[in-house]
Write a protein that holds these residues in place. Structure first.
Motif, PDB file in Angstrom:
ATOM      1  N   VAL A 197      -3.020   1.252  -7.187  1.00 15.68           N
ATOM      2  CA  VAL A 197      -4.202   1.817  -6.538  1.00 15.68           C
ATOM      3  C   VAL A 197      -4.713   2.914  -7.459  1.00 15.68           C
ATOM      4  O   VAL A 197      -3.988   3.864  -7.769  1.00 15.68           O
ATOM      5  N   ASP A 198      -5.946   2.763  -7.936  1.00 16.08           N
ATOM      6  CA  ASP A 198      -6.527   3.733  -8.867  1.00 16.08           C
ATOM      7  C   ASP A 198      -8.035   3.623  -8.789  1.00 16.08           C
ATOM      8  O   ASP A 198      -8.572   2.738  -8.106  1.00 16.08           O
TER       9      ASP A 198
ATOM     10  N   ALA B 259       0.834  -1.197   0.000  1.00 19.35           N
ATOM     11  CA  ALA B 259       0.000   0.000   0.000  1.00 19.35           C
ATOM     12  C   ALA B 259       0.870   1.250   0.000  1.00 19.35           C
ATOM     13  O   ALA B 259       0.581   2.223  -0.687  1.00 19.35           O
TER      14      ALA B 259
ATOM     15  N   ASN C 140       2.201   2.199  -3.394  1.00 18.31           N
ATOM     16  CA  ASN C 140       1.143   2.429  -4.369  1.00 18.31           C
ATOM     17  C   ASN C 140       0.670   1.149  -5.040  1.00 18.31           C
ATOM     18  O   ASN C 140       0.205   1.171  -6.171  1.00 18.31           O
TER      19      ASN C 140
ATOM     20  N   ASP D  88      -1.968  -2.112  -4.549  1.00 21.52           N
ATOM     21  CA  ASP D  88      -3.147  -2.474  -3.773  1.00 21.52           C
ATOM     22  C   ASP D  88      -2.871  -3.711  -2.919  1.00 21.52           C
ATOM     23  O   ASP D  88      -2.413  -4.726  -3.441  1.00 21.52           O
TER      24      ASP D  88
END
Length: 101
Positions: A60-61, A46, A49, A51
């Motif tokens: 992560v988006d 995390a 960046n 997930d």
């Protein structure tokens, strides 16, 4: 009989040497910081960046789709990726634990 005369005890002077110079040894201080440790924990993914719900870096988006699939992104991932938590992006269509296969 006459008692022998007592002679006071005297010490002979001896040559004295100057004290030897002292040697000081300076040792390097131990490092105060440790080198970074690479981990694969959910917190580390995390923080980088990735997930934490997937093994293999899934960004992560707002939406992530499988590269070469019919999804519209904005991010894509090349599989296979293993689902380790919730499949929040729907990458594992057949629900076998592996996405983008």
């Amino acid at each position: 009989m006459v008692a022998p005369a007592t002679v006071p005890h005297t010490t002979h002077a001896t040559a004295t040497r100057p004290p030897a110079p002292r040697t000081t040894v300076v040792r390097a201080a131990a490092p105060t910081t440790r080198p970074p440790v690479r981990t694969t924990t959910a917190a580390a993914r995390a923080a980088s960046n990735c997930d934490p719900n997937y093994s293999g870096c899934v960004p992560v988006d707002s939406d992530v789709d499988c590269e070469g699939g019919s999804g519209n992104g904005p991010s894509y991932v090349r599989g296979p990726v293993r689902v380790t938590g919730s499949d929040i992006y729907g990458l594992d269509a057949d629900k076998d634990g592996t996405g983008c296969e």
